[in-house]
Design a protein around this motif. Structure first.
Motif, mmCIF file in Angstrom:
data_model
loop_
_atom_site.group_PDB
_atom_site.id
_atom_site.type_symbol
_atom_site.label_atom_id
_atom_site.label_comp_id
_atom_site.label_asym_id
_atom_site.label_seq_id
_atom_site.Cartn_x
_atom_site.Cartn_y
_atom_site.Cartn_z
ATOM 1 N N GLY A 1 0.168 -2.381 -11.240
ATOM 2 C CA GLY A 1 0.911 -3.344 -11.942
ATOM 3 C C GLY A 1 1.417 -4.426 -10.895
ATOM 4 O O GLY A 1 0.698 -4.479 -9.788
ATOM 5 N N PRO A 2 1.670 -5.672 -11.367
ATOM 6 C CA PRO A 2 1.704 -6.782 -10.494
ATOM 7 C C PRO A 2 3.011 -6.566 -9.522
ATOM 8 O O PRO A 2 3.986 -5.884 -9.759
ATOM 9 C CB PRO A 2 2.027 -8.051 -11.739
ATOM 10 C CG PRO A 2 2.718 -7.180 -12.867
ATOM 11 C CD PRO A 2 2.254 -5.925 -12.594
ATOM 12 N N GLY A 3 2.997 -7.406 -8.555
ATOM 13 C CA GLY A 3 3.924 -7.409 -7.667
ATOM 14 C C GLY A 3 4.096 -6.476 -6.713
ATOM 15 O O GLY A 3 3.265 -6.657 -5.627
ATOM 16 N N LEU B 1 -4.756 6.137 -14.999
ATOM 17 C CA LEU B 1 -3.151 6.252 -14.551
ATOM 18 C C LEU B 1 -2.757 4.914 -14.225
ATOM 19 O O LEU B 1 -3.440 3.969 -13.762
ATOM 20 C CB LEU B 1 -3.247 7.189 -13.118
ATOM 21 C CG LEU B 1 -1.839 7.202 -12.509
ATOM 22 C CD1 LEU B 1 -0.980 8.363 -13.178
ATOM 23 C CD2 LEU B 1 -1.770 7.335 -11.195
ATOM 24 N N TYR B 2 -1.517 4.472 -14.822
ATOM 25 C CA TYR B 2 -0.874 3.203 -14.617
ATOM 26 C C TYR B 2 0.051 3.319 -13.700
ATOM 27 O O TYR B 2 1.145 4.086 -13.693
ATOM 28 C CB TYR B 2 -0.329 2.784 -15.933
ATOM 29 C CG TYR B 2 0.653 1.701 -15.722
ATOM 30 C CD1 TYR B 2 0.248 0.538 -14.875
ATOM 31 C CD2 TYR B 2 1.753 1.414 -16.610
ATOM 32 C CE1 TYR B 2 1.078 -0.584 -14.734
ATOM 33 C CE2 TYR B 2 2.464 0.244 -16.345
ATOM 34 C CZ TYR B 2 2.216 -0.643 -15.507
ATOM 35 O OH TYR B 2 3.048 -1.755 -15.442
ATOM 36 N N ALA B 3 -0.036 2.853 -12.536
ATOM 37 C CA ALA B 3 0.886 2.932 -11.241
ATOM 38 C C ALA B 3 1.620 1.636 -11.101
ATOM 39 O O ALA B 3 1.037 0.574 -10.649
ATOM 40 C CB ALA B 3 0.104 3.012 -10.098
ATOM 41 N N LYS B 4 2.792 1.770 -11.766
ATOM 42 C CA LYS B 4 3.928 0.353 -11.884
ATOM 43 C C LYS B 4 4.477 0.368 -10.435
ATOM 44 O O LYS B 4 4.770 -0.875 -10.096
ATOM 45 C CB LYS B 4 4.785 0.673 -12.847
ATOM 46 C CG LYS B 4 5.512 -0.290 -13.137
ATOM 47 C CD LYS B 4 6.366 -0.220 -14.379
ATOM 48 C CE LYS B 4 7.212 -1.714 -14.724
ATOM 49 N NZ LYS B 4 8.101 -1.606 -15.992
ATOM 50 N N SER B 5 4.708 1.530 -9.730
ATOM 51 C CA SER B 5 5.446 1.094 -8.593
ATOM 52 C C SER B 5 5.192 2.199 -7.506
ATOM 53 O O SER B 5 4.753 3.273 -7.702
ATOM 54 C CB SER B 5 7.107 1.032 -8.789
ATOM 55 O OG SER B 5 7.661 0.594 -7.584
ATOM 56 N N PHE B 6 5.289 2.025 -6.235
ATOM 57 C CA PHE B 6 5.070 2.827 -5.156
ATOM 58 C C PHE B 6 6.327 2.944 -4.154
ATOM 59 O O PHE B 6 7.071 2.084 -4.204
ATOM 60 C CB PHE B 6 3.991 2.075 -4.381
ATOM 61 C CG PHE B 6 2.573 2.285 -5.125
ATOM 62 C CD1 PHE B 6 1.602 3.219 -5.089
ATOM 63 C CD2 PHE B 6 1.921 0.941 -5.348
ATOM 64 C CE1 PHE B 6 0.638 3.213 -5.791
ATOM 65 C CE2 PHE B 6 0.848 0.917 -5.991
ATOM 66 C CZ PHE B 6 -0.120 2.066 -6.221
ATOM 67 N N GLY B 7 6.022 4.176 -3.562
ATOM 68 C CA GLY B 7 7.083 4.326 -2.559
ATOM 69 C C GLY B 7 6.684 4.577 -1.317
ATOM 70 O O GLY B 7 5.902 3.493 -0.776
ATOM 71 N N GLY B 8 6.585 5.503 -0.250
ATOM 72 C CA GLY B 8 6.056 5.732 1.020
ATOM 73 C C GLY B 8 4.586 5.742 0.822
ATOM 74 O O GLY B 8 3.812 6.162 -0.221
ATOM 75 N N GLY B 9 3.785 5.453 1.962
ATOM 76 C CA GLY B 9 2.337 5.713 2.047
ATOM 77 C C GLY B 9 1.962 5.869 3.613
ATOM 78 O O GLY B 9 2.644 5.479 4.454
#
Length: 475
Positions: free
Chosen positions: A246-248, A379-387
């Motif tokens: 996703g954007p942003g 898979l649609y990844a709209k937001s992330f946490g840690g990495g």
């Protein structure tokens, strides 16, 4: 409104600006570069959790850092004591590097009168009781949105930093930087499962603009929406599949997996996966990435960096070709290039190094619906946490906080436990479609490097990445 030139950091010091300037000039006469960095800072944080004010803190600090640079060696000394004796002791430390015959000094940074944000102190925008009342209203509003809400946490933080940089040639550079962050976190439950969601926002704009009723209500609704989605989520499948980003905020993957590898110190030391690749293709056609510290009021923006160099927009990757790096003064001089305004430090207690500001990918020409429809299974990844990222290899693992399956070009059920696994250099070449909807994150990013944290921004348009490894928890 006070101008940065009106804020006198030396008023609370035992030495005058003239005395400091004399010591700096004497200390750095045999150095190639260096500066005295003086800082005054105020920070405030309030957390309203479990229906009550859980914590409230206010801190005021001041100090200086003195640096001398010669060749590849730098000496740095800092103190909270703005006294002539402390400055002289710091001078003694820095002279261990700046010894011998005088050498050619690096040219002083250019000057700029550009102002990207106000000088106002966000901690003074509202009284303490007003802040507590605001947090109470947000808490009550969020709890009333849905009977599934079990827990709400609301926080706000304000930071105000005034700096002055003195160089050996007598030049002086000043900046005043406000910063605000506001966030809402929600835990919901349906009797069987618990879901979590959060939404934050902030930047260097006028403080009250982040606390209007429309803004905080939208933040509360978004945090609730995420928590309700996570209630419905099923374990994510694992395997290689096409991924729609996703954007942003998903630009955080670009920041971590690619951005750090384009900081000048890693290239000079030959520890970046992109070392020696300037002028080479490192990404698919249509991929252009910039680091831009000049966007007004953005969290990662700086009028000048922490060495006095004006910030700028630096193109890092242009149509897939690596064309630029982010540089501070020391690495730029050693690599024979110009500094880019990316010399940043967490505080007076830290030496500067190349750091990102607002790093993002420019928009392409595809509509997001067209990109989604092109994916058969993914898979649609709209937001992330840690990495986690290894700078040398570029390998990354990122956890998705909100993700969905894509089946026959349509977004279907939400999934949980999905992770994206890959390498930054490889992932860039797998980008097959770039959306026309570039967006910046809402103003929540903090970047860590070698123990230092600085505020940053990220962004990107909708992206399709082909055949990326997805880690999941489904049996």
């Amino acid at each position: 409104m006070p101008q940065s030139s009106d804020i006198q950091l030396f008023d609370s010091a035992e030495f005058s600006r003239a005395q400091a300037q004399s010591i700096v000039a004497d200390t750095l006469h045999a150095a190639e570069d260096g500066e005295l960095y003086v800082e005054k800072r105020q920070s405030e944080s309030l957390v309203y959790d479990d229906g009550k004010l859980k914590s409230a803190s206010f801190d005021e600090s001041q100090g200086f850092g003195l640096r001398a640079v010669r060749g590849e060696t730098a000496a740095y000394a800092h103190a909270t004591d703005l006294s002539i004796s402390a400055l002289k002791r710091a001078s003694e430390v820095c002279r261990t590097v700046a010894r011998g015959e005088s050498v050619a000094h690096a040219l002083a940074p250019e000057r700029t009168n550009r102002r990207l944000y106000s000088d106002s102190n966000p901690a003074e925008a509202m009284g303490f009781s007003e802040k507590v009342a605001l947090l109470q209203r947000v808490d009550a509003f969020t709890r009333a949105l849905d009977p599934k809400v079990r827990q709400v946490s609301v926080s706000l933080a304000a930071d105000w930093q005034a700096i002055e940089i003195l160089r050996a040639d007598g030049s002086s550079y000043r900046d005043v930087r406000p910063l605000v962050r506001f966030s809402v976190a929600v835990v919901s439950a349906d009797g069987k499962e618990q879901g979590q969601g959060s939404h934050g926002l902030g930047g260097r704009g006028e403080p009250l603009s982040y606390f209007t009723e429309d803004v905080w209500q939208d933040a509360a609704r978004e945090a609730l929406r995420q928590s309700l989605v996570s209630l419905e989520a099923k374990p994510a499948p694992a395997g290689e599949m096409d991924v729609l980003l996703g954007p942003g905020w998903p630009g955080i993957l670009l920041h971590e997996a690619v951005g750090h590898g384009l900081e000048g110190d890693f290239h000079r030391k030959k520890t970046s996966v992109f070392t020696g690749m300037l002028g080479s293709r490192v990404a698919a056609r249509g991929v252009t990435v910039v680091d831009d510290g000049t966007i007004p009021n953005r969290r990662g923006s700086i009028s000048i960096d922490d060495e006095g160099t004006p910030s700028r927009s630096t193109t890092l990757i242009e149509d897939g070709i690596l064309v630029g790096l982010m540089q501070d003064r020391m690495n730029a001089r050693l690599m024979g290039v110009a500094p880019t305004g990316n010399g940043r430090r967490q505080s007076y207690a830290h030496a500067p190094m190349p750091r990102m500001t607002n790093t993002y990918m420019l928009a392409g020409d595809k509509h997001p619906d067209e990109i989604r429809a092109s994916i058969k299974r993914g898979l649609y990844a709209k937001s992330f946490g840690g990495g986690q990222v290894d700078i040398t290899s570029g390998k990354f693992v990122f956890s998705c906080t909100e993700a969905y399956l894509i089946e026959d070009g349509k977004i279907t059920r939400p999934v949980k436990g999905a992770t994206l696994i890959g390498a930054g250099a490889d992932a860039l070449t797998r980008i097959s479609m770039v959306g026309n909807d570039m967006a910046l994150d809402p103003g929540i990013g903090t970047c860590g490097k070698q123990g230092q944290g600085v505020p940053v921004g990220v962004g990107q348009p909708t992206l399709r990445i082909d055949r990326l490894t997805v880690g999941g928890t489904a049996a």
